[in-house]
Design a protein around this motif. Sequence first.
Motif, PDB file in Angstrom:
ATOM      1  N   THR A  98      23.766  30.747  63.882  1.00 20.40           N
ATOM      2  CA  THR A  98      22.927  31.916  64.173  1.00 20.40           C
ATOM      3  C   THR A  98      21.860  32.165  63.106  1.00 20.40           C
ATOM      4  O   THR A  98      20.884  32.865  63.371  1.00 20.40           O
ATOM      5  CB  THR A  98      23.797  33.180  64.284  1.00 20.40           C
ATOM      6  N   GLY A  99      22.080  31.620  61.902  1.00 24.88           N
ATOM      7  CA  GLY A  99      21.148  31.888  60.811  1.00 24.88           C
ATOM      8  C   GLY A  99      21.316  33.272  60.217  1.00 24.88           C
ATOM      9  O   GLY A  99      20.520  33.693  59.378  1.00 24.88           O
ATOM     10  N   ASN A 100      22.377  33.977  60.646  1.00 26.20           N
ATOM     11  CA  ASN A 100      22.644  35.328  60.147  1.00 26.20           C
ATOM     12  C   ASN A 100      23.839  35.273  59.206  1.00 26.20           C
ATOM     13  O   ASN A 100      24.951  34.913  59.615  1.00 26.20           O
ATOM     14  CB  ASN A 100      22.939  36.265  61.320  1.00 26.20           C
ATOM     15  N   ALA A 101      23.640  35.616  57.948  1.00 29.37           N
ATOM     16  CA  ALA A 101      24.709  35.503  56.954  1.00 29.37           C
ATOM     17  C   ALA A 101      25.903  36.394  57.293  1.00 29.37           C
ATOM     18  O   ALA A 101      27.042  36.070  56.945  1.00 29.37           O
ATOM     19  CB  ALA A 101      24.166  35.856  55.567  1.00 29.37           C
ATOM     20  N   LYS A 102      25.662  37.508  57.977  1.00 26.50           N
ATOM     21  CA  LYS A 102      26.775  38.390  58.334  1.00 26.50           C
ATOM     22  C   LYS A 102      27.763  37.717  59.278  1.00 26.50           C
ATOM     23  O   LYS A 102      28.937  38.076  59.328  1.00 26.50           O
ATOM     24  CB  LYS A 102      26.240  39.678  58.979  1.00 26.50           C
ATOM     25  N   TRP A 179      24.886  47.742  61.625  1.00 28.99           N
ATOM     26  CA  TRP A 179      23.799  48.485  60.986  1.00 28.99           C
ATOM     27  C   TRP A 179      23.612  48.212  59.495  1.00 28.99           C
ATOM     28  O   TRP A 179      22.532  48.455  58.952  1.00 28.99           O
ATOM     29  CB  TRP A 179      23.961  49.996  61.195  1.00 28.99           C
ATOM     30  N   ALA A 180      24.635  47.697  58.814  1.00 26.13           N
ATOM     31  CA  ALA A 180      24.511  47.493  57.363  1.00 26.13           C
ATOM     32  C   ALA A 180      23.834  46.159  57.059  1.00 26.13           C
ATOM     33  O   ALA A 180      23.910  45.217  57.852  1.00 26.13           O
ATOM     34  CB  ALA A 180      25.885  47.541  56.696  1.00 26.13           C
ATOM     35  N   ASP A 181      23.180  46.073  55.910  1.00 25.31           N
ATOM     36  CA  ASP A 181      22.619  44.784  55.507  1.00 25.31           C
ATOM     37  C   ASP A 181      23.746  43.866  55.041  1.00 25.31           C
ATOM     38  O   ASP A 181      24.857  44.303  54.757  1.00 25.31           O
ATOM     39  CB  ASP A 181      21.566  44.959  54.405  1.00 25.31           C
ATOM     40  N   THR A 182      23.438  42.581  54.958  1.00 22.79           N
ATOM     41  CA  THR A 182      24.475  41.573  54.686  1.00 22.79           C
ATOM     42  C   THR A 182      25.179  41.811  53.357  1.00 22.79           C
ATOM     43  O   THR A 182      26.411  41.703  53.269  1.00 22.79           O
ATOM     44  CB  THR A 182      23.842  40.169  54.682  1.00 22.79           C
ATOM     45  N   THR A 183      24.416  42.133  52.327  1.00 27.70           N
ATOM     46  CA  THR A 183      25.019  42.313  51.004  1.00 27.70           C
ATOM     47  C   THR A 183      25.983  43.488  50.991  1.00 27.70           C
ATOM     48  O   THR A 183      27.132  43.375  50.535  1.00 27.70           O
ATOM     49  CB  THR A 183      23.918  42.520  49.953  1.00 27.70           C
ATOM     50  N   LYS A 184      25.528  44.631  51.485  1.00 29.00           N
ATOM     51  CA  LYS A 184      26.390  45.820  51.508  1.00 29.00           C
ATOM     52  C   LYS A 184      27.625  45.565  52.368  1.00 29.00           C
ATOM     53  O   LYS A 184      28.754  45.896  51.977  1.00 29.00           O
ATOM     54  CB  LYS A 184      25.610  47.011  52.053  1.00 29.00           C
TER      55      LYS A 184
END
Length: 247
Positions: A98-102, A179-184
């Motif tokens: 997906t290319g999405n780190a989450k 809703w949260a960014d990957t790092t958080k």
Amino acid sequence: MTSLDKPTADQDSDSKAVTEAALFEAFGGVRGLVETVVPGLLFVTIFTINKDLHMSAIAALAVSLVLVVVRLVMKDTVKHAFSGVFGVAFGVVFAMMTGNAKDFYLPGMLYTLGLAVAYIVTTLCGVPLIGLILGPVFKENLSWRTRNPGRKKAYAKASWAWGLILLAKCAILFPMYWWADTTKFGWVLIALKIPPFLLAVWLTWVFLAKAPAPIDVFAEMEAEEKAEKEAKAARNESGAARHRREA
């Protein structure tokens, strides 16, 4: 303390010690916790620093493999380390696709949700999952279902605890996934790795420590086999004696 009280206290202490040892074996102990947390911690740490999905994923997978190799070299059980490798591998595949780190965390979240549902459904069906997991560890297999109602009740309570705790964890993580960014999101997930697990294990220990002792079905089978051998030997001896008298 009377002479009758002391054996009871000793038996209670022994029961708690056996329960602690069984839980330690079943859930991997401190080392199992480390092997569960380290890959995800490494992933989110590297991603926080450089936002490089590929480097973060490869590092997490590599450290999982190293943990397996260490166990193999030490000739230790590898089931917990292998489960970690599979979980990390699925996360890497999802994130890369997906290319999405989450999405690195998504397989683990879905597994947690499925496990929570399994704990609750099996308990409602009268076969609590925690009993299926711990029965062989306590050498009681499924004897608790029909022969040890007090123990079955304790397993049901423990399964409810696991199910509800994991559902509460999912109730926090799944909204954050959107809703949260990957790092958080990654740091919150890491923070929720150990505390819910320890709470569930502690409640399991509380319920089982107060439950009747497990029925050792393996010892029963060994006793039956020994009795059968002794009976057979006695019959053979009797037959030989009778044969000598007739001769």
